[in-house]
Design a protein around this motif. Structure first.
Motif, PDB file in Angstrom:
ATOM      1  N   ILE A 134       0.835  -1.201   0.000  1.00 24.64           N
ATOM      2  CA  ILE A 134       0.000   0.000   0.000  1.00 24.64           C
ATOM      3  C   ILE A 134       0.869   1.251   0.000  1.00 24.64           C
ATOM      4  O   ILE A 134       0.651   2.186  -0.795  1.00 24.64           O
ATOM      5  CB  ILE A 134      -0.960  -0.025   1.205  1.00 24.64           C
ATOM      6  CG1 ILE A 134      -2.066  -1.053   0.943  1.00 24.64           C
ATOM      7  CG2 ILE A 134      -1.563   1.364   1.470  1.00 24.64           C
ATOM      8  CD1 ILE A 134      -2.875  -1.417   2.152  1.00 24.64           C
ATOM      9  N   PHE A 135       1.849   1.290   0.873  1.00 23.04           N
ATOM     10  CA  PHE A 135       2.722   2.462   0.948  1.00 23.04           C
ATOM     11  C   PHE A 135       3.529   2.634  -0.339  1.00 23.04           C
ATOM     12  O   PHE A 135       3.706   3.748  -0.845  1.00 23.04           O
ATOM     13  CB  PHE A 135       3.663   2.344   2.153  1.00 23.04           C
ATOM     14  CG  PHE A 135       2.950   2.332   3.485  1.00 23.04           C
ATOM     15  CD1 PHE A 135       1.858   3.149   3.714  1.00 23.04           C
ATOM     16  CD2 PHE A 135       3.380   1.493   4.512  1.00 23.04           C
ATOM     17  CE1 PHE A 135       1.201   3.140   4.945  1.00 23.04           C
ATOM     18  CE2 PHE A 135       2.736   1.480   5.737  1.00 23.04           C
ATOM     19  CZ  PHE A 135       1.645   2.308   5.948  1.00 23.04           C
ATOM     20  N   LYS A 136       4.023   1.523  -0.869  1.00 20.80           N
ATOM     21  CA  LYS A 136       4.797   1.573  -2.109  1.00 20.80           C
ATOM     22  C   LYS A 136       3.940   2.079  -3.267  1.00 20.80           C
ATOM     23  O   LYS A 136       4.409   2.856  -4.112  1.00 20.80           O
ATOM     24  CB  LYS A 136       5.329   0.166  -2.416  1.00 20.80           C
ATOM     25  CG  LYS A 136       6.563   0.121  -3.300  1.00 20.80           C
ATOM     26  CD  LYS A 136       7.102  -1.305  -3.389  1.00 20.80           C
ATOM     27  CE  LYS A 136       7.560  -1.821  -2.038  1.00 20.80           C
ATOM     28  NZ  LYS A 136       8.161  -3.177  -2.122  1.00 20.80           N
ATOM     29  N   THR A 137       2.692   1.657  -3.292  1.00 21.02           N
ATOM     30  CA  THR A 137       1.780   2.080  -4.361  1.00 21.02           C
ATOM     31  C   THR A 137       1.572   3.583  -4.328  1.00 21.02           C
ATOM     32  O   THR A 137       1.585   4.256  -5.376  1.00 21.02           O
ATOM     33  CB  THR A 137       0.426   1.358  -4.213  1.00 21.02           C
ATOM     34  OG1 THR A 137       0.631  -0.047  -4.381  1.00 21.02           O
ATOM     35  CG2 THR A 137      -0.575   1.840  -5.258  1.00 21.02           C
ATOM     36  N   LEU A 138       1.380   4.141  -3.127  1.00 18.50           N
ATOM     37  CA  LEU A 138       1.170   5.591  -3.044  1.00 18.50           C
ATOM     38  C   LEU A 138       2.446   6.353  -3.387  1.00 18.50           C
ATOM     39  O   LEU A 138       2.398   7.391  -4.052  1.00 18.50           O
ATOM     40  CB  LEU A 138       0.680   5.989  -1.652  1.00 18.50           C
ATOM     41  CG  LEU A 138       0.073   7.402  -1.613  1.00 18.50           C
ATOM     42  CD1 LEU A 138      -1.221   7.468  -2.405  1.00 18.50           C
ATOM     43  CD2 LEU A 138      -0.152   7.873  -0.187  1.00 18.50           C
ATOM     44  N   TYR A 139       3.590   5.824  -2.955  1.00 21.79           N
ATOM     45  CA  TYR A 139       4.860   6.454  -3.318  1.00 21.79           C
ATOM     46  C   TYR A 139       5.037   6.482  -4.838  1.00 21.79           C
ATOM     47  O   TYR A 139       5.419   7.509  -5.420  1.00 21.79           O
ATOM     48  CB  TYR A 139       6.033   5.713  -2.677  1.00 21.79           C
ATOM     49  CG  TYR A 139       7.383   6.242  -3.109  1.00 21.79           C
ATOM     50  CD1 TYR A 139       7.932   7.362  -2.505  1.00 21.79           C
ATOM     51  CD2 TYR A 139       8.082   5.624  -4.140  1.00 21.79           C
ATOM     52  CE1 TYR A 139       9.160   7.856  -2.920  1.00 21.79           C
ATOM     53  CE2 TYR A 139       9.304   6.109  -4.560  1.00 21.79           C
ATOM     54  CZ  TYR A 139       9.845   7.235  -3.948  1.00 21.79           C
ATOM     55  OH  TYR A 139      11.054   7.724  -4.363  1.00 21.79           O
ATOM     56  N   ASN A 140       4.740   5.370  -5.486  1.00 16.52           N
ATOM     57  CA  ASN A 140       4.876   5.317  -6.941  1.00 16.52           C
ATOM     58  C   ASN A 140       3.918   6.279  -7.636  1.00 16.52           C
ATOM     59  O   ASN A 140       4.259   6.881  -8.662  1.00 16.52           O
ATOM     60  CB  ASN A 140       4.635   3.881  -7.442  1.00 16.52           C
ATOM     61  CG  ASN A 140       5.762   2.941  -7.060  1.00 16.52           C
ATOM     62  OD1 ASN A 140       6.887   3.378  -6.790  1.00 16.52           O
ATOM     63  ND2 ASN A 140       5.482   1.651  -7.016  1.00 16.52           N
ATOM     64  N   ILE A 172       7.752   4.878   6.492  1.00 17.38           N
ATOM     65  CA  ILE A 172       8.968   5.653   6.219  1.00 17.38           C
ATOM     66  C   ILE A 172       9.908   4.866   5.312  1.00 17.38           C
ATOM     67  O   ILE A 172      10.492   5.418   4.370  1.00 17.38           O
ATOM     68  CB  ILE A 172       9.670   6.037   7.537  1.00 17.38           C
ATOM     69  CG1 ILE A 172       8.803   7.027   8.328  1.00 17.38           C
ATOM     70  CG2 ILE A 172      11.046   6.654   7.265  1.00 17.38           C
ATOM     71  CD1 ILE A 172       9.257   7.241   9.757  1.00 17.38           C
ATOM     72  N   GLU A 173      10.047   3.580   5.589  1.00 17.20           N
ATOM     73  CA  GLU A 173      10.915   2.747   4.753  1.00 17.20           C
ATOM     74  C   GLU A 173      10.455   2.738   3.299  1.00 17.20           C
ATOM     75  O   GLU A 173      11.251   2.557   2.380  1.00 17.20           O
ATOM     76  CB  GLU A 173      10.959   1.321   5.304  1.00 17.20           C
ATOM     77  CG  GLU A 173      11.726   1.199   6.607  1.00 17.20           C
ATOM     78  CD  GLU A 173      11.635  -0.189   7.214  1.00 17.20           C
ATOM     79  OE1 GLU A 173      11.318  -1.141   6.466  1.00 17.20           O
ATOM     80  OE2 GLU A 173      11.863  -0.322   8.430  1.00 17.20           O
ATOM     81  N   GLU A 174       9.155   2.965   3.087  1.00 17.81           N
ATOM     82  CA  GLU A 174       8.611   2.956   1.723  1.00 17.81           C
ATOM     83  C   GLU A 174       8.400   4.369   1.162  1.00 17.81           C
ATOM     84  O   GLU A 174       7.768   4.531   0.133  1.00 17.81           O
ATOM     85  CB  GLU A 174       7.291   2.182   1.688  1.00 17.81           C
ATOM     86  CG  GLU A 174       7.415   0.718   2.073  1.00 17.81           C
ATOM     87  CD  GLU A 174       8.352  -0.065   1.168  1.00 17.81           C
ATOM     88  OE1 GLU A 174       8.572   0.367   0.012  1.00 17.81           O
ATOM     89  OE2 GLU A 174       8.870  -1.116   1.608  1.00 17.81           O
ATOM     90  N   GLY A 175       8.942   5.391   1.852  1.00 17.01           N
ATOM     91  CA  GLY A 175       8.969   6.724   1.242  1.00 17.01           C
ATOM     92  C   GLY A 175       8.192   7.818   1.937  1.00 17.01           C
ATOM     93  O   GLY A 175       8.210   8.968   1.491  1.00 17.01           O
ATOM     94  N   SER A 176       7.511   7.505   3.036  1.00 14.57           N
ATOM     95  CA  SER A 176       6.750   8.547   3.737  1.00 14.57           C
ATOM     96  C   SER A 176       7.680   9.615   4.299  1.00 14.57           C
ATOM     97  O   SER A 176       8.773   9.315   4.782  1.00 14.57           O
ATOM     98  CB  SER A 176       5.944   7.932   4.880  1.00 14.57           C
ATOM     99  OG  SER A 176       5.323   8.933   5.661  1.00 14.57           O
ATOM    100  N   ASN A 177       7.233  10.868   4.258  1.00 16.33           N
ATOM    101  CA  ASN A 177       7.978  11.930   4.942  1.00 16.33           C
ATOM    102  C   ASN A 177       7.082  12.738   5.879  1.00 16.33           C
ATOM    103  O   ASN A 177       7.431  13.840   6.294  1.00 16.33           O
ATOM    104  CB  ASN A 177       8.693  12.848   3.946  1.00 16.33           C
ATOM    105  CG  ASN A 177       7.745  13.561   3.002  1.00 16.33           C
ATOM    106  OD1 ASN A 177       6.517  13.463   3.114  1.00 16.33           O
ATOM    107  ND2 ASN A 177       8.307  14.296   2.055  1.00 16.33           N
ATOM    108  N   MET A 178       5.911  12.176   6.205  1.00 14.43           N
ATOM    109  CA  MET A 178       4.998  12.809   7.158  1.00 14.43           C
ATOM    110  C   MET A 178       4.181  11.705   7.812  1.00 14.43           C
ATOM    111  O   MET A 178       3.488  10.947   7.123  1.00 14.43           O
ATOM    112  CB  MET A 178       4.097  13.817   6.433  1.00 14.43           C
ATOM    113  CG  MET A 178       3.180  14.612   7.340  1.00 14.43           C
ATOM    114  SD  MET A 178       2.287  15.917   6.421  1.00 14.43           S
ATOM    115  CE  MET A 178       3.513  17.229   6.471  1.00 14.43           C
ATOM    116  N   ILE A 179       4.281  11.582   9.138  1.00 15.12           N
ATOM    117  CA  ILE A 179       3.572  10.511   9.844  1.00 15.12           C
ATOM    118  C   ILE A 179       2.633  11.123  10.875  1.00 15.12           C
ATOM    119  O   ILE A 179       2.878  12.204  11.404  1.00 15.12           O
ATOM    120  CB  ILE A 179       4.548   9.515  10.504  1.00 15.12           C
ATOM    121  CG1 ILE A 179       5.467  10.212  11.515  1.00 15.12           C
ATOM    122  CG2 ILE A 179       5.371   8.795   9.436  1.00 15.12           C
ATOM    123  CD1 ILE A 179       6.357   9.270  12.304  1.00 15.12           C
TER     124      ILE A 179
END
Length: 234
Positions: A179-185, A215-222
């Motif tokens: 899910i996180f990777k999909t949003l990063y892409n 974060i590991e998948e690209g988040s910069n706001m938690i």
């Protein structure tokens, strides 16, 4: 009270250490991850304790609570509207928020733009994406995002700053990472299209139970609540 302060201080320190670990693990050492303290149902004194230990961003799910915190704490901190925003409540938060995380429909965009224009401001927003397409959650479907973004970009008093998602509350690491990777892409795809007047600066994903993976998948706001303040009282 001192016990509470120490507890909150320790919790914030643990989160900051985990952020650094996740950044190192993903090869992003030195990058900034903004920590938003989710203050839903948290009393003012406990929020002030968190501010003493470096918190500068607080997130609210409900307009009424955001107004209450704003009236009590003033504009010395940044307020984030992270919950579903009803169109008729826009007037209550306009000019109070640093960022609205939950833009997900055109009627809401029109009202934010109209109210912002009346105030002579530009309101910064994130598009909320329901990556997992959960029926119980708000947000755009993945295949709706580009068309919706192009509709929003015509408004002069809204500035899109990135994307937000809420992952399912599951313990399955692969599911969360996907899910996180999909949003990063998706964010990277949007950036590559070079839309005028668009800056995809923020990827708001990750909460108390999954922020390290995010974060590991690209988040910069938690957005972290219970890991700072403890279990909420409803």
């Amino acid at each position: 009270m001192e016990g509470i302060k120490i507890s909150i201080q320790d919790n914030i320190q643990i989160i900051e250490e985990n952020i650094e670990k996740a950044l190192r693990k993903s090869g992003r050492e030195g990058e900034k991850v903004e920590l938003i303290a989710v203050t839903k149902t948290v009393d003012i004194n406990r929020i002030k304790n968190a501010l003493d230990y470096g918190i500068i961003n607080i997130g609210e799910n409900r307009v009424q609570e955001l107004e209450l915190k704003y009236n009590s704490l003033g504009d010395k901190i940044n307020y984030h509207m992270i919950g579903h925003l009803q169109t008729n409540k826009v007037k209550n938060i306009i000019n109070k928020t640093r960022l609205v995380h939950s833009l997900d429909r055109l009627s809401l965009a029109k009202e934010i733009d109209r109210r912002s224009k009346n105030e002579g401001i530009v309101t910064e927003v994130l598009l909320q994406v329901n990556v997992a397409e959960e029926e119980t959650k708000f947000g755009l479907k993945l295949n709706e995002v580009l068309n919706f973004l192009e509709d929003v970009l015509v408004f002069d008093n809204i500035k899109v700053r990135g994307l937000m998602t809420i992952a399912p509350h599951v313990n399955h690491e692969e599911t969360l990472r996907n899910i996180f990777k999909t949003l990063y892409n998706l964010k990277e795809d949007i950036k590559s299209r070079n839309y005028k007047e668009l800056s995809m600066d923020y990827l708001s994903m990750g909460m108390s139970n999954d922020y390290e993976l995010a974060i590991e998948e690209g988040s910069n706001m938690i957005r972290v609540g219970s890991n700072i303040f403890g279990k909420r009282n409803y």
